[in-house]
Design a protein around this motif. Sequence first.
Motif, mmCIF file in Angstrom:
data_model
loop_
_atom_site.group_PDB
_atom_site.id
_atom_site.type_symbol
_atom_site.label_atom_id
_atom_site.label_comp_id
_atom_site.label_asym_id
_atom_site.label_seq_id
_atom_site.Cartn_x
_atom_site.Cartn_y
_atom_site.Cartn_z
ATOM 1 N N ASP A 111 0.953 -1.388 -0.223
ATOM 2 C CA ASP A 111 0.003 -0.013 -0.098
ATOM 3 C C ASP A 111 0.898 1.194 0.065
ATOM 4 O OD1 ASP A 111 -3.032 1.151 0.528
ATOM 5 O OD2 ASP A 111 -1.416 2.260 1.700
ATOM 6 N N GLU A 140 -9.497 7.980 6.144
ATOM 7 C CA GLU A 140 -8.009 7.375 5.768
ATOM 8 C C GLU A 140 -7.172 7.012 6.965
ATOM 9 O OE1 GLU A 140 -4.754 6.996 2.969
ATOM 10 O OE2 GLU A 140 -6.873 6.682 3.216
ATOM 11 N N ARG A 185 -8.658 3.320 7.931
ATOM 12 C CA ARG A 185 -7.960 2.556 6.719
ATOM 13 C C ARG A 185 -6.504 2.228 7.109
ATOM 14 N NH1 ARG A 185 -5.346 2.064 2.013
ATOM 15 N NH2 ARG A 185 -4.442 3.776 2.262
ATOM 16 N N ARG A 243 -6.316 0.118 10.294
ATOM 17 C CA ARG A 243 -6.787 -1.229 9.933
ATOM 18 C C ARG A 243 -5.606 -2.142 9.298
ATOM 19 N NH1 ARG A 243 -11.990 -2.522 10.453
ATOM 20 N NH2 ARG A 243 -13.653 -0.750 10.214
#
Length: 412
Positions: A103, A211, A214, A217
């Motif tokens: 990511d 964000e 996210r 997580r």
Amino acid sequence: MSDVETAVTRAHHEEWARVVAGLTRRFGDLDIAEEAAAEAFAIAVERWPADGVPPHPGAWLTTTANRKAIDRIRRENKRDDKHKEAQMVYDDDPPEPLGAIDDDRLRLIFTCCHPALAMEARVALTLRMVAGLSVPEIARAFLVAESAMGQRITRAKAKIKAARIPYRVPATEDLPARVSGVLAVLYLVFNEGYLATGPDTDPLRHDLTAEAIRLTRLIRALLPDDGEVAGLLALMLLTEARRPARVSAGGELVALAEQDRGAWDTALIAEGHRLVRERLAAAAAGVAPGRYQILAAINAVHTSARDMRDTDWSQVAALYDQLVRLDPSPIIALNRAVAVAEIDGPEVALAAVDRLEDKLAGYHAYHATRADLLRRLGRGQQSRAAYDKAIELAGNTAETAYLTRRRDQLCS
């Protein structure tokens, strides 16, 4: 705003981090990434009113920013390493995965939060590069001059470049030593979205809270047994769950006692409560909870009450007592005083708040808390003065509207 201005603002909120992260991966330079992304958004402001908003704004911005980055590299590399730079520029092969989770934005935040940087520099750089906040917004959050904040960010980027800090998620064995700084920064990013500090932005920035959640997580997937990661995620979820009820249709902040609890997001609350129960079970087994786990537990108490009057304030105060031992900050003491007011009355709470004056005189929430306690004690003139000071220091438009209404409701 016009439809195009709205589209540009939305694109900046939603795409800034993605564009900057992609550019950083490709070109390996935060300066180039930030400058090219900023140029792409400036071109969008110029062209979209005439050409129309593109069907895929993020792809348009990424392509435009890549071209601007290439132009800059061409200008700056006219001698020895021109061929090497040209290879980098025209290499469109997908990169190899750089970590357990591929990511770009997670890699960017670990780059910005490298332990070689001072914590304040990590936070400022992350707020700029990942959250897309402007230098003036970050300066207001830190209560420092805009020029000083700009220099801090510039020095942090220069240090990353000089030290060749890698753009990657650290190896598994390195994560525990790195994660605490990342969590601290993510919490600040979340808080900026929860209640924006700038007067010229939306009072709530859902793009930032989403964000931050996210990315948290993703870190939990990397460290599923880390209690503080789970605690921060629970804290964010339980706070975000209240967002639909936090600002009125007229743009005014709605205090917790006045919120429509039926509008809260029950799915987020259920997930947050589950995480809190898991950490409570760990605590019962002898694993001491950290700061985020205790804050999450406090929010679990608030979101368990169907009405403000049903809140277990004794439990809230006990949790704050536990938190004070871990983090004896004046802000924690201020929040504890709110619970004390519900248990022992506003006079006892006011005495505790007044002891924090030398540390929190420039903090708007200190004056707002004093104003409310003074109002409850019937000391209208002093309450009005405290509201005036809170309004002067508050930057958020929704909060300013709420404080102004409360002040104006005081009997003269």
